[in-house]
Design an enzyme around this catalytic site. Structure first.
Site, short mmCIF file in Angstrom:
data_model
loop_
_atom_site.label_atom_id
_atom_site.label_comp_id
_atom_site.label_asym_id
_atom_site.label_seq_id
_atom_site.Cartn_x
_atom_site.Cartn_y
_atom_site.Cartn_z
N TYR A 32 -2.80 2.92 6.06
CA TYR A 32 -3.30 2.34 5.12
C TYR A 32 -2.38 1.62 4.34
O TYR A 32 -1.05 1.85 4.29
CB TYR A 32 -4.41 3.15 4.30
CG TYR A 32 -3.80 4.09 3.33
CD1 TYR A 32 -2.96 5.21 3.88
CD2 TYR A 32 -3.58 4.04 2.10
CE1 TYR A 32 -2.40 6.11 2.99
CE2 TYR A 32 -3.08 4.86 1.05
CZ TYR A 32 -2.26 5.98 1.57
OH TYR A 32 -1.75 6.87 0.79
N LYS A 146 2.53 5.45 6.43
CA LYS A 146 1.37 5.50 5.09
C LYS A 146 0.14 5.82 5.97
O LYS A 146 -0.60 4.95 6.31
CB LYS A 146 1.35 4.25 4.47
CG LYS A 146 0.79 4.60 3.10
CD LYS A 146 1.06 3.41 2.24
CE LYS A 146 0.18 3.44 0.90
NZ LYS A 146 0.32 4.65 0.00
N GLU A 178 9.58 13.66 -2.74
CA GLU A 178 8.88 12.81 -3.49
C GLU A 178 7.59 13.59 -4.24
O GLU A 178 7.36 14.64 -4.22
CB GLU A 178 8.22 11.71 -2.77
CG GLU A 178 7.35 12.06 -1.77
CD GLU A 178 6.84 10.89 -0.66
OE1 GLU A 178 6.62 9.74 -1.11
OE2 GLU A 178 6.49 11.28 0.31
N1 PDD Z 1 0.16 6.15 -2.85
N2 PDD Z 1 4.73 8.43 -1.88
C1 PDD Z 1 3.43 8.56 -1.58
C2 PDD Z 1 3.22 9.89 -0.72
C3 PDD Z 1 2.36 7.74 -1.96
O1 PDD Z 1 1.13 8.17 -1.48
C4 PDD Z 1 2.55 6.72 -2.63
C5 PDD Z 1 1.57 5.85 -3.03
C6 PDD Z 1 4.06 6.42 -3.14
C7 PDD Z 1 4.56 5.11 -3.79
O2 PDD Z 1 4.50 4.02 -2.99
P1 PDD Z 1 4.15 2.54 -3.64
O3 PDD Z 1 5.18 2.44 -4.62
O4 PDD Z 1 4.53 1.61 -2.39
O5 PDD Z 1 2.75 2.55 -4.18
C8 PDD Z 1 4.96 7.34 -2.61
C9 PDD Z 1 -0.77 5.21 -2.98
C10 PDD Z 1 -0.89 4.51 -4.23
C11 PDD Z 1 -1.76 5.75 -2.83
O6 PDD Z 1 -2.08 6.57 -1.82
O7 PDD Z 1 -3.22 5.47 -3.38
#
Ligand code: PDD
Length: 279
Positions: A32, A146, A178
């Protein structure tokens, strides 16, 4: 809610249904993206689409659409939603097939997309910062993809909620990876430190934008492994994500971070980030 997109068609959310044998439902076998949209313009869309392709390659799925087709679909979704600021969600699963762990042959992927209004983090989060807890990172070894298999992230984020905190920062083998749903930066001795991108954390788009903002504005920064001990003596800690931008973390496991107030580097980056939203 505005229309959603499922397998080639736009339709009201209530009409968008997926068979129970969809591998997304059965195995969490999918990937996703979440893309922030400001004033109807998706932020860093190319990067999100590249990461989507990287995730698809990582789970050995063909790309169901070209970047151009994704762009057209996303812009159409955005146009159908009344709010100008949105968060677009894309999901691709390996499709519908009798339950068997191995990949099915000749099955069409399920492609789903929706959007919703993007609400900025509450003003109090920026004014006071939020609290976070830490926990052992018990996710798998491909956190750079992701994927929709998010059970570990769900459990870890819930631990934070149970503790009255906003995020759970993850520690693997003595190093900060993270957050459960965000990237983490710390400031140590005035230097912005970003945990090294590798397979143990998501290459966040906001993470990239923050590092680029630091580079172009002379903010000392380094991408390198960050130890748990460094996290605990950091002057500032912040979390970043597409939906929450940059949020100061001012308490960690109940202990104030630095002076217990949002720090200067975090606030500077937060201001610089606004320029990406309204170029
Ligand atoms: N999640 N690390 C994880 C585990 C995350 O799920 C996300 C973001 C990030 C930050 O990535 P980015 O800057 O590209 O949004 C880091 C999204 C927002 C979600 O799962 O809803």
């Amino acid at each position: 809610m505005s229309d959603v997109y499922l397998n080639g068609q736009f339709m009201p959310l209530e009409q968008a249904t997926v068979p129970v044998l969809d591998r997304g439902f059965i195995f969490g076998d999918g990937v996703y993206e979440v893309i922030p949209v400001y004033n109807r313009i998706p932020l860093a869309l190319d990067r999100h689409l590249r990461r989507l392709e990287y995730s698809l390659d990582g789970i050995r799925m063909a790309h169901p659409m070209t970047p151009e087709a994704w762009r057209t679909l996303i812009l159409e979704l955005i146009a159908r939603e009344s709010s100008a600021d949105q968060s677009v969600y894309l999901q691709v699963t390996r499709g519908v097939a009798p339950r068997d762990h191995a990949f099915p042959q000749g099955v069409a992927p399920t492609v789903f997309a929706m959007t919703k209004p993007l609400t900025p983090p509450p003003a109090s989060w920026i004014r006071d910062g939020v609290s976070a807890i830490t926990h052992a990172d018990f996710r798998w070894l491909r956190c750079d993809l992701k994927t929709t298999s998010l059970l570990a992230n769900v459990l870890l984020r819930q631990l934070a909620v149970d503790a009255g905190a906003t995020e759970c920062l993850l520690i693997r083998d003595g190093f900060l990876t993270e957050g459960a749903a965000s990237n983490t930066f710390i400031v140590l001795d005035g230097c912005l430190l970003a945990p090294t991108r590798n397979r143990l954390l998501l290459p966040g788009i906001t993470y990239d934008l923050v590092l680029e903002a630091a580079a172009s504005h002379g903010i000392p920064h380094e991408e390198r492994p960050v130890t748990e001990a460094e996290l605990r003596r950091a002057e500032e800690v912040m979390m970043t994500s597409s939906t929450r931008e940059i949020v100061p973390i001012t308490r960690l496991d109940g202990v104030p971070v630095g002076k217990g107030r949002p720090g200067p580097v975090t606030m500077r980056l937060l201001n610089l980030y606004q320029e990406y939203k309204w170029p």
